[in-house]
Design a protein around this motif. Structure first.
Motif, PDB file in Angstrom:
ATOM      1  N   ALA A 142       0.814  -1.216   0.000  1.00 18.56           N
ATOM      2  CA  ALA A 142       0.000   0.000   0.000  1.00 18.56           C
ATOM      3  C   ALA A 142       0.845   1.261   0.000  1.00 18.56           C
ATOM      4  CB  ALA A 142      -0.929  -0.003   1.217  1.00 18.56           C
ATOM      5  N   GLY A 143       2.171   1.099   0.040  1.00 21.39           N
ATOM      6  CA  GLY A 143       3.057   2.251   0.036  1.00 21.39           C
ATOM      7  C   GLY A 143       3.399   2.787   1.408  1.00 21.39           C
ATOM      8  N   THR A 144       2.950   2.113   2.461  1.00 13.01           N
ATOM      9  CA  THR A 144       3.215   2.567   3.822  1.00 13.01           C
ATOM     10  C   THR A 144       4.649   2.256   4.212  1.00 13.01           C
ATOM     11  OG1 THR A 144       0.911   2.161   4.425  1.00 13.01           O
ATOM     12  CG2 THR A 144       2.476   2.408   6.234  1.00 13.01           C
ATOM     13  N   SER A 145       5.345   3.240   4.741  1.00 12.61           N
ATOM     14  CA  SER A 145       6.743   3.097   5.146  1.00 12.61           C
ATOM     15  C   SER A 145       6.835   2.578   6.564  1.00 12.61           C
ATOM     16  CB  SER A 145       7.462   4.437   5.049  1.00 12.61           C
ATOM     17  OG  SER A 145       8.623   4.454   5.849  1.00 12.61           O
ATOM     18  N   PHE A 146       7.682   1.566   6.755  1.00  9.24           N
ATOM     19  CA  PHE A 146       7.917   1.024   8.094  1.00  9.24           C
ATOM     20  C   PHE A 146       8.563   2.083   8.981  1.00  9.24           C
ATOM     21  CE2 PHE A 146      10.229  -1.311  11.339  1.00  9.24           C
ATOM     22  CZ  PHE A 146       9.353  -2.333  11.699  1.00  9.24           C
ATOM     23  N   ALA A 147       9.553   2.795   8.440  1.00 11.73           N
ATOM     24  CA  ALA A 147      10.243   3.809   9.246  1.00 11.73           C
ATOM     25  C   ALA A 147       9.284   4.911   9.671  1.00 11.73           C
ATOM     26  CB  ALA A 147      11.417   4.391   8.464  1.00 11.73           C
ATOM     27  N   THR A 148       8.495   5.396   8.727  1.00 12.63           N
ATOM     28  CA  THR A 148       7.537   6.452   9.052  1.00 12.63           C
ATOM     29  C   THR A 148       6.556   5.994  10.122  1.00 12.63           C
ATOM     30  OG1 THR A 148       7.690   7.486   6.876  1.00 12.63           O
ATOM     31  CG2 THR A 148       5.642   7.812   8.099  1.00 12.63           C
ATOM     32  N   ALA A 149       6.024   4.786   9.954  1.00 10.42           N
ATOM     33  CA  ALA A 149       5.075   4.265  10.940  1.00 10.42           C
ATOM     34  C   ALA A 149       5.740   4.084  12.302  1.00 10.42           C
ATOM     35  CB  ALA A 149       4.498   2.935  10.452  1.00 10.42           C
ATOM     36  N   LEU A 150       6.996   3.656  12.302  1.00  7.75           N
ATOM     37  CA  LEU A 150       7.720   3.452  13.553  1.00  7.75           C
ATOM     38  C   LEU A 150       7.923   4.777  14.275  1.00  7.75           C
ATOM     39  CD1 LEU A 150       8.960   0.945  14.932  1.00  7.75           C
ATOM     40  CD2 LEU A 150      11.135   1.547  13.883  1.00  7.75           C
ATOM     41  N   VAL A 151       8.323   5.807  13.527  1.00 10.73           N
ATOM     42  CA  VAL A 151       8.524   7.127  14.137  1.00 10.73           C
ATOM     43  C   VAL A 151       7.212   7.619  14.737  1.00 10.73           C
ATOM     44  CG1 VAL A 151       9.080   9.540  13.684  1.00 10.73           C
ATOM     45  CG2 VAL A 151      10.448   7.738  12.623  1.00 10.73           C
ATOM     46  N   ARG A 152       6.142   7.510  13.974  1.00  7.15           N
ATOM     47  CA  ARG A 152       4.868   8.055  14.448  1.00  7.15           C
ATOM     48  C   ARG A 152       4.313   7.264  15.621  1.00  7.15           C
ATOM     49  NH1 ARG A 152       2.702   9.387   8.299  1.00  7.15           N
ATOM     50  NH2 ARG A 152       3.714  11.452   8.168  1.00  7.15           N
ATOM     51  N   GLU A 153       4.509   5.958  15.597  1.00  8.16           N
ATOM     52  CA  GLU A 153       3.992   5.139  16.692  1.00  8.16           C
ATOM     53  C   GLU A 153       4.802   5.324  17.965  1.00  8.16           C
ATOM     54  OE1 GLU A 153       3.922   0.476  17.194  1.00  8.16           O
ATOM     55  OE2 GLU A 153       2.158   1.120  16.069  1.00  8.16           O
ATOM     56  N   SER A 154       6.088   5.681  17.831  1.00  6.52           N
ATOM     57  CA  SER A 154       6.931   5.840  19.014  1.00  6.52           C
ATOM     58  C   SER A 154       6.477   6.994  19.896  1.00  6.52           C
ATOM     59  CB  SER A 154       8.383   6.073  18.590  1.00  6.52           C
ATOM     60  OG  SER A 154       8.552   7.377  18.031  1.00  6.52           O
ATOM     61  N   GLY A 155       5.836   7.995  19.277  1.00  8.21           N
ATOM     62  CA  GLY A 155       5.362   9.136  20.051  1.00  8.21           C
ATOM     63  C   GLY A 155       6.421  10.170  20.362  1.00  8.21           C
ATOM     64  N   VAL A 156       7.656   9.968  19.891  1.00  6.61           N
ATOM     65  CA  VAL A 156       8.708  10.955  20.140  1.00  6.61           C
ATOM     66  C   VAL A 156       8.875  11.813  18.894  1.00  6.61           C
ATOM     67  CG1 VAL A 156       9.863   9.369  21.724  1.00  6.61           C
ATOM     68  CG2 VAL A 156      10.632   9.515  19.349  1.00  6.61           C
ATOM     69  N   PRO A 157       9.367  13.048  19.029  1.00  5.10           N
ATOM     70  CA  PRO A 157       9.587  13.896  17.848  1.00  5.10           C
ATOM     71  C   PRO A 157      10.540  13.231  16.868  1.00  5.10           C
ATOM     72  CG  PRO A 157       9.738  15.188  19.873  1.00  5.10           C
ATOM     73  CD  PRO A 157       9.669  13.754  20.292  1.00  5.10           C
ATOM     74  N   ALA A 158      10.344  13.495  15.588  1.00  2.96           N
ATOM     75  CA  ALA A 158      11.124  12.831  14.543  1.00  2.96           C
ATOM     76  C   ALA A 158      12.623  13.075  14.717  1.00  2.96           C
ATOM     77  CB  ALA A 158      10.660  13.310  13.166  1.00  2.96           C
ATOM     78  N   GLU A 159      13.009  14.305  15.083  1.00  4.27           N
ATOM     79  CA  GLU A 159      14.439  14.583  15.264  1.00  4.27           C
ATOM     80  C   GLU A 159      15.015  13.766  16.413  1.00  4.27           C
ATOM     81  OE1 GLU A 159      15.808  18.549  15.281  1.00  4.27           O
ATOM     82  OE2 GLU A 159      14.668  19.151  13.493  1.00  4.27           O
ATOM     83  N   GLN A 160      14.260  13.624  17.476  1.00  2.00           N
ATOM     84  CA  GLN A 160      14.729  12.826  18.613  1.00  2.00           C
ATOM     85  C   GLN A 160      14.857  11.357  18.214  1.00  2.00           C
ATOM     86  OE1 GLN A 160      12.394  13.402  22.195  1.00  2.00           O
ATOM     87  NE2 GLN A 160      13.049  11.427  23.052  1.00  2.00           N
ATOM     88  N   TRP A 161      13.883  10.882  17.436  1.00  3.87           N
ATOM     89  CA  TRP A 161      13.940   9.481  16.987  1.00  3.87           C
ATOM     90  C   TRP A 161      15.159   9.253  16.104  1.00  3.87           C
ATOM     91  CZ3 TRP A 161      14.329   6.452  12.775  1.00  3.87           C
ATOM     92  CH2 TRP A 161      13.944   5.111  12.893  1.00  3.87           C
ATOM     93  N   LEU A 162      15.394  10.164  15.155  1.00  2.68           N
ATOM     94  CA  LEU A 162      16.530   9.999  14.253  1.00  2.68           C
ATOM     95  C   LEU A 162      17.849  10.100  15.012  1.00  2.68           C
ATOM     96  CD1 LEU A 162      17.568   9.631  11.366  1.00  2.68           C
ATOM     97  CD2 LEU A 162      17.564  12.119  11.150  1.00  2.68           C
ATOM     98  N   ARG A 163      17.921  11.003  15.967  1.00  3.23           N
ATOM     99  CA  ARG A 163      19.162  11.143  16.733  1.00  3.23           C
ATOM    100  C   ARG A 163      19.482   9.837  17.466  1.00  3.23           C
ATOM    101  NH1 ARG A 163      17.904  15.444  19.013  1.00  3.23           N
ATOM    102  NH2 ARG A 163      19.072  16.942  17.744  1.00  3.23           N
TER     103      ARG A 163
END
Length: 835
Positions: A639-660
């Protein structure tokens, strides 16, 4: 099996008309069913004497049970049959059938027609089998249903007819059922001798009543249809355009035709033009929209003619630019064709529910409880992947696999398999062990479980003794079933015949192939070692074997690297660790090792009989931690859904914090190893496992050390480890990060997060630069000529390597000299790019 709901109906079209199945309503249907049961044709049901109220009570009991259900079938609206479905692990066959996840039991009663109707039972059986087998499995792996219009999603249907019922036996055979054995069921007046039989999706699809492809069936190549192949072509064409443009083999131009979108591009070839929309990111990374690709040919006065989008045709049209050697072009096209077929098969499995969506993968990770469930969720993610090498176009070649081999052994199938074991004569075989290992500890000893159980070792010794051979004269060597069938029993036939190699049969443990197709995860005992075998198929520019000569030094190399990592305070602080390869075995008694060898020309026959054992990451997990392959961060589902995107959003932390957190676990230790020790790994998605907690990356675990670690400087090494040295200058040392991390992994992840609106690419690369600068600040005394904040770096091109030589991409003894460059790339983490 889920209990039915009144909303759950199923409809299918047969040769006789439309058949529907709906849950039985006992009050409404008891009289009808009682009339059918009292007919002589229903004698094998043994219910002829029941009154209507007794039938009503019986049906109510079935409907009330959590593991069984009754369904009324209609042909063009007229009630004509009753079928019952049940979970054979809990009902009827609980004590006599070794049920698998997805098994569904079934009983069928066809109404005696007032006027015989030719083909009625065929139509009914066809409809019932479609009902049982189509759709998705319910949660927990049991066949079930609750969605209106859906089938029950079983993977096998199980029946147990009376052995004397010849009519139903013939009908079952026509539907693809295979008799497993005869069993005794029931007691007293209801006792019977039954023919326990099963039919898989493949069995039914190939049967006389199958009537063509069934969703999820595998006997007929059901993935090779326009429905699945067209999006596979588009995906691969988009990837080819993106990656070959990235490697500067051509340069698409902005499309200035009237009506073209602002992000439209065109590539004009000889007589053919490609138009598509794309976005361009740092590192000359192209993200091409597969749905936008159009291929046209100029037809004079008639204008442009639309042509199918075809990945193989694209390579043929690009050949004047690619210049693949004529003798190797067909090999590359074959690898590309296999990659295309695998993509179509993977799409089929995703769309029919066999392979979980991103949402399903995250749900499995989140709800996993206990070691086995955590290992199961880890392997579900592993099997869902197909982009472990995202830069390569033809990355799933597997030349040598048949269709049945693909289904049995391809990592994305997620199937379990057993290894076959050989006894290899000790005088021609080496066993190399890590410093803390022993032979008896590795294979196992009485009362001490190793790779083999007491029963297996005893059985193997007995089989050797039956041939007059001493088990002490042999070492045990595991081989892949394909390897036995296609290599050992043929290429090494003489060795088997003279008893230097003795086949002993399959082991007890079941394994699951990993993305690195030769590597197998122990599903029976997840805490035990991975096994890596010398599969010896052609895949992605190499014969995928294992060299006994390389294997001899592998445990010593792993010990040295593991000691270095464990002894470094910085690496311990990041949680970075390795999975050691603790044992290896290799056979060299064959004529291929005795024959003269040209060292300048690799000898694939010397890489066909070896294996190694690698530690499992499962015992290293703490409570609440989960495992995923790093390749998952580059995965999009059907369906085009990204695992990384879903993981970041489900984690509940800001994207920059997740990437760091991810960069601290992945990039920081790799930078440290390079700058402190001149040590480089091969850190692509297949070789890293990420440990997650609450969706956030906490640490990284590196694997595949023995064959892919390299020391790039003059640091002293033990003699047995010397082979990993490859001294290069500082600019080339930097490519261990620039090429393998920035270009090989982070450019793809940055593109995904930017495309999904999760994190802008300038912030992504600013955090990368921050990670590098923080390492420098925290290690002020570290002196290195490697500059990871340089403005530009050499553009090393992987597809160019494969296109140059599809059989041997690089010389493994001198990889540096094999590389192909296409100028330089601007460093998005360079000082000028990030301020």
């Amino acid at each position: 099996m889920s209990a039915p709901t009144t909303a759950h109906t199923f409809t299918t079209t047969t040769r006789l008309g439309e058949v529907t199945l709906e849950p039985v309503v006992p009050v409404r249907d008891a009289g009808l069913v009682q009339g059918w049961l009292s007919h002589p044709a229903a004698s094998y049901w043994q219910m002829a004497g029941l009154r209507v109220d007794e039938v009503r009570e019986y049906l109510a009991g079935v409907q009330a049970g959590p593991h069984e259900a009754a369904w009324l079938g209609r042909l063009d609206g007229e009630p004509v049959f009753l079928t019952e479905t049940y979970d054979p692990a809990r009902v009827v066959l609980a004590d006599v059938h070794d049920a698998r996840p997805g098994d569904l039991g079934m009983h069928l009663l066809v109404a005696p027609p007032a006027t015989p109707r030719h083909g009625l039972t065929d139509a009914v059986m066809t409809a019932v089998m479609r009902f049982c087998l189509s759709g998705e499995r319910a949660a927990g792996g049991q066949a079930g249903g609750g969605q209106a219009g859906a089938g029950l999603g079983a993977t096998r249907v199980v029946v147990e007819p009376d052995v004397g019922n010849r009519k139903i036996a013939a009908k079952n055979a026509a539907a693809g059922f295979r008799v497993l054995r005869e069993i005794d069921l029931g007691r007293g007046a209801h006792a019977k001798r039954a023919a326990l039989s099963v039919a898989t999706r493949a069995d039914f699809a190939a049967s006389a009543l199958g009537g063509g492809p069934l969703p999820g069936s595998s006997m007929l190549a059901t993935h090779l249809t326009p429905e699945h192949m067209e999006p596979a072509h588009r995906h691969l064409v988009a990837k080819t355009l993106a990656e070959l443009a990235h490697e500067r083999l051509f340069q698409p131009e902005p499309d200035d035709a009237a009506g073209s979108p602002p992000d439209g591009y065109r590539l004009a070839l000889d007589g053919v033009t490609y138009r598509f929309t794309a976005r361009r990111y740092a590192l000359e990374h192209w993200v091409v929209d597969p749905a936008s690709v159009r291929r046209t040919a100029t037809a004079g006065m008639r204008g442009d003619v639309e042509l199918p989008v075809d990945a193989l045709e694209l390579i043929a049209e690009l050949q004047p630019l690619l210049q693949v050697p004529d003798a190797l072009l067909a090999t590359y096209l074959e690898e590309l064709s296999a990659t295309l077929a695998a993509a179509a098969a993977k799409r089929e499995r995703e769309t029919d529910g066999h392979t979980p969506s991103v949402r399903g993968l995250l749900e499995a990770l989140r709800t996993a409880s206990g070691t086995r469930a955590v290992a199961e969720s880890f392997q579900q993610v592993e099997a869902a992947m197909s982009e472990g090498h995202p830069g390569f176009v033809a990355n799933n070649g597997r030349i040598g696999f048949s269709l049945s081999d693909y289904r049995a052994y391809a990592p994305e199938r997620g199937r379990r398999m057993r290894l076959l074991w050989l006894a290899a004569r000790r005088e021609h075989t080496h066993l190399a062990l890590a410093a803390d290992q022993t032979e008896t500890g590795h294979y196992g000893a009485p009362g001490r479980l190793g790779e083999l159980s007491d029963a297996e070792r005893a059985a193997f010794a007995d089989r050797l003794a039956a041939r007059g051979l001493e088990s002490a004269d042999y070492l045990y060597l595991p081989v892949h079933p394909w390897q036995w069938e296609h290599r050992v029993a043929i290429t090494f036939a003489a060795d088997v015949a003279r008893g230097d190699l003795v086949p002993l049969g399959p082991g007890s443990d079941e394994y699951q192939p990993q993305q690195s197709i030769r590597t197998l995860f122990n599903r029976t005992r997840p805490e035990r070692h991975y096994v890596k075998v010398a599969l010896a198929i052609q895949n992605m520019g190499f014969l995928r074997g294992l060299s006994p000569a390389y294997m001899r030094a592998t445990p010593a190399i792993n010990d040295w690297v593991a000691d270095l990592v464990a002894g470094d305070e910085t690496l311990r602080g990041t949680g970075f660790s390795l999975l050691r390869e603790v044992a290896s075995v290799g056979y060299t008694g064959d004529v291929y090792h005795r024959a003269p060898s040209n060292k300048a020309q690799p000898n694939p026959h010397r890489k066909m009989l070896a294996a190694l054992w690698r530690e499992s990451p499962v015992p290293r997990l703490a409570a609440g931690e989960r495992l995923v392959t790093m390749a998952s961060l580059l995965h999009r589902d059907a369906a085009g859904t990204s695992f990384a995107t879903a993981l970041v959003r489900e984690s509940g932390v800001p994207a920059e914090q997740w990437l760091r957190a991810y960069l601290d676990a992945y990039l920081y230790p790799l930078v440290h190893c390079l700058l402190r020790y001149e040590l480089a790994f091969m850190p692509h998605g297949e070789n890293l496992m990420l440990v997650l907690q609450d969706g956030v990356v906490r640490r990284a675990i590196m694997k595949d050390i023995g064959e892919e670690v390299v020391l790039l400087g003059d640091r002293p090494l033990p003699d047995r480890v010397e082979r990993i040295r490859a001294v290069v200058d500082d600019d080339e040392k930097a490519l261990a990060i620039f090429t393998d991390v920035f270009d090989g992994v982070l450019r793809h992840l940055s593109g995904i997060l930017a495309e999904d609106g999760v994190l802008a690419e300038d912030r992504f690369w600013a955090l990368v630069a921050e990670t590098i600068d923080r390492h420098a600040a925290e290690h002020p005394g570290l002196s290195s000529g490697v500059d990871l904040r340089a403005a530009r770096f050499a553009h090393s091109c992987l597809n160019r390597l494969q296109l140059r030589n599809t059989l041997q991409m690089v010389d493994l003894t001198n990889q540096s000299e094999s590389l192909i460059y296409a100028g330089t790339l601007a460093n998005p983490a360079g000082r000028q790019a990030v301020r």
